[in-house]
Design an enzyme around this catalytic site. Sequence first.
Site, PDB file in Angstrom:
ATOM      1  N   SER A 152       0.848  -1.195   0.000  1.00 43.92           N
ATOM      2  CA  SER A 152       0.000   0.000   0.000  1.00 43.92           C
ATOM      3  C   SER A 152       0.872   1.228   0.000  1.00 43.92           C
ATOM      4  CB  SER A 152      -0.904   0.025   1.238  1.00 43.92           C
ATOM      5  OG  SER A 152      -1.597   1.265   1.325  1.00 43.92           O
ATOM      6  N   TYR A 156      -2.919  -0.702  10.147  1.00 41.69           N
ATOM      7  CA  TYR A 156      -2.748  -1.070   8.746  1.00 41.69           C
ATOM      8  C   TYR A 156      -1.380  -0.643   8.239  1.00 41.69           C
ATOM      9  CZ  TYR A 156      -3.776  -0.981   3.674  1.00 41.69           C
ATOM     10  OH  TYR A 156      -3.748  -1.151   2.316  1.00 41.69           O
TER      11      TYR A 156
END
Length: 259
Positions: free
Chosen positions: A144, A157
Amino acid sequence: MEDLLRGKVLLVSGGTQGLGAGIARAAAREGATLVLAGRNSDRGEAVAAELRGTGTDAVFVRADIGNVPEAQAAVAATIERHGRIDSLVNAAGLTTRGTMLDTTPELFDQHIAVNLRAPFFLMQAAIADMVGRGEPGTIVNVISIDSHGGQAFLAPYVAAKAGLAGLTKNAAHAHRWDRIRINGLNMGWSATDGEDVTQRHTHDAGADWQQEAAARLPMGKLGQVDEIADFVVFLLSDRSGVVTGSVIDWDQNVIGGLG
């Protein structure tokens, strides 16, 4: 079809929906033999059946990859069925929100289990087969753009994805002499099934949120699943040459740029 993956056995974690399913479809068009791993049997069987309808050898294996034995079993099932595993894509991911102040130990552990621990042990099992056979292989980890820091509401995350970025480089370095190429893709804001659910349920976005978001972005659109999937297939294929240990930003905003 260029047959970029003709004759290759590919396992895709999270291959039941969204980007994972998109990668599976792109790999099928390039001739890969596919094993899809995920938790949702209905979706997984549906995607596998869709691919078989195009002439692809594709099966679904139910696995909660956050559970290490189930993740390992997905690789074992691939090897049992096909005699080997040539390529792996770690596309499964968890994006549940949490800040530094409200993240519970349970939420933190969930992110580590799915976004970091699962790719580690899936890679471990796949690499063990490749090394054991003395054959090359390729792995792509979907990471990501938030691994660079991310938003305040993505604390656990970001912690897990930043770990995966480092792990990608470590594993690539460790196994370069085994001719196993391992790369990562730092996805930016993209129009995936999961992002649609998140925007609607977590951020109260309306049905036209993608159009509104696109108007605010430099390229006038969000990242598209088919484009990302094609790039992942390229990284899996011999056409990406000797590239390994690269964590590539798939985004339209430049990290470090100002103004």
